[in-house]
Design an enzyme around this catalytic site. Structure first.
Site, mmCIF file in Angstrom:
data_model
loop_
_atom_site.group_PDB
_atom_site.id
_atom_site.type_symbol
_atom_site.label_atom_id
_atom_site.label_comp_id
_atom_site.label_asym_id
_atom_site.label_seq_id
_atom_site.Cartn_x
_atom_site.Cartn_y
_atom_site.Cartn_z
ATOM 1 C CG ASP A 194 43.780 44.092 48.289
ATOM 2 O OD1 ASP A 194 43.218 43.006 48.314
ATOM 3 O OD2 ASP A 194 43.972 44.813 47.122
ATOM 4 C CG HIS A 226 43.090 39.413 51.788
ATOM 5 N ND1 HIS A 226 43.154 40.418 50.808
ATOM 6 C CD2 HIS A 226 44.202 39.494 52.581
ATOM 7 C CE1 HIS A 226 44.277 40.770 50.934
ATOM 8 N NE2 HIS A 226 45.152 40.442 51.571
#
Length: 397
Positions: free
Chosen positions: A374, A370
């Site tokens: 995203d 992450h």
């Protein structure tokens, strides 16, 4: 004259004390310092010791009965002696087992109190009922006090049949060099990245038809036995070209995106796991990629893979379908930003328009870093893989 034993005061706020259990009965001989009863008040519990040696002449307070502090609970004296009650305990002695002042002899120099066993009333009753000697029990309560759990443990030990066969003990062995490397890499992977896993299902009914149609041709041309993994690998390579965020790594606060796809293919060995790398996979045709995957897996299982063969991947694929696992959580192969897990396919009824047909579903699990991208772009990548698998012509042509 008989000695009176009174209910002691166990605390400033104590209004009543209760006799939990009598350890002696009327007529029993007692020795000075011996526990004759256990008493309690709320959460406080203690033993009452005989102030003098003699015979327990009279019990005034029954088990479970509560009385105010200073109340006589029993009398000790000579065997056959008549008890004459005198309820005038001195205030300064309230809270302790008391005897009439005229009957308390001065302690003799060097006189020792007989050793007593610290045991809760409930534990003493249980031990007596079970025929256990309290002085043989190990106490784990405060100050070595024997509590209920200690008696229960002793009862279980007594009940267990003696066996000459010893219980097997857990064995330890040094981790192999490969296991140490895997443990170190996986631990660092979880420590040094922000990993998240997305799952999706692809309908590979049409793909399986292509697999059957191409099987003979692929075998003749390159000696490769086509598998679903080959199709998934091709789909992943093509999807990475469309979504380069997943073909990246996070290093020293910089996102490095690679212009090439070095595809890592996890291979399970008898004593561990290795990840052979297919370099420049984006430049290979479908059959060339399948051939490289099969060859590198074989070399790894035979122990012929070199160090260079196992380094430099930019994205990896791992398949647990052969073990019946559907969705799972792959762990990133550092410093990669993505790894695709392939699960076990299964058949299920599905609608094609208005028609109900039998379809084959392939579970996919994508773990990504992450820090690099995203959830939305990661989901787009996984959706592209799904679309390519459901429209397999684009994988071949």
């Amino acid at each position: 004259m008989a000695v009176k034993v009174v209910m002691p005061k166990l605390g400033m706020a104590m209004k009543k004390g209760e006799v939990s259990v009598w350890n002696k009965k009327v007529g029993d001989p007692v020795e000075k310092g011996e526990s004759i009863a256990s008493i309690n008040s709320e959460k406080i519990e203690m033993d009452i010791e005989a102030p003098e040696s003699g015979t327990l002449l009279h019990i005034k307070v029954k088990e479970g009965e509560g009385v105010p502090p200073g109340t006589a609970i029993c009398y000790i004296g000579e065997n056959g002696e008549e008890v004459r009650e005198k309820e005038t305990p001195a205030p300064e002695n309230e809270g302790k087992p008391q005897a009439e002042p005229e009957n308390i002899p001065a302690p003799k120099a060097g006189q020792k109190r007989k050793h007593r066993v610290k045991i809760s009333p409930v534990a003493r009753k249980m031990a007596e009922k079970a025929g256990l000697k309290v002085d043989t029990l190990n106490g784990t309560g405060p100050g070595g006090r024997i509590v209920k759990a200690d008696v229960i443990k002793a009862m279980k030990t007594e009940a267990e049949p003696q066996s000459s066969v010893q219980t097997a003990q857990p064995e330890g062995k040094p981790a192999s060099a490969m296991r140490k490397v895997i443990a170190d890499r996986m631990h660092k992977s979880l420590q040094n990245s922000a990993q998240l896993t997305l799952t999706m299902k692809a309908d590979i009914t049409e793909l399986l038809k292509w697999q059957r149609q191409l099987a003979d041709s692929a075998k003749k041309r390159s000696g490769v036995k086509l598998t679903v993994t080959h199709f998934v690998s091709r789909a992943a390579v093509l999807a990475l070209k469309q979504h380069p965020e997943l073909n990246s790594s996070y290093q020293e606060e910089r996102i490095i995106t690679y212009p090439y796809v070095h595809l890592g293919m996890a291979v399970s060995l008898e004593n561990g796991l290795v990840v052979p790398v297919i370099r420049d996979a984006e430049k290979l045709s479908f059959l060339e990629l399948a051939d490289h995957i099969s060859t590198s897996a074989r070399r790894a299982r035979e122990g012929n893979a070199s160090g260079d063969d196992l380094r430099g991947s930019t994205f990896s694929i791992t398949n647990l379908g052969g073990y019946g696992v559907e969705h799972f959580t792959p762990i990133l192969n550092p410093p990669e930003a993505g790894i695709l897990g392939v699960g076990a396919s299964y058949e299920t009824p599905a609608f094609k328009g208005d028609e109900l047909v039998k379809s084959t579903i392939l579970p996919l699990s994508l773990t990504f870093d992450h820090r690099v991208c995203d959830g939305a772009p990661a989901a787009d990548f996984l959706k592209t893989v799904k679309t390519l698998l459901e429209e397999p012509a684009g994988l071949i042509l």
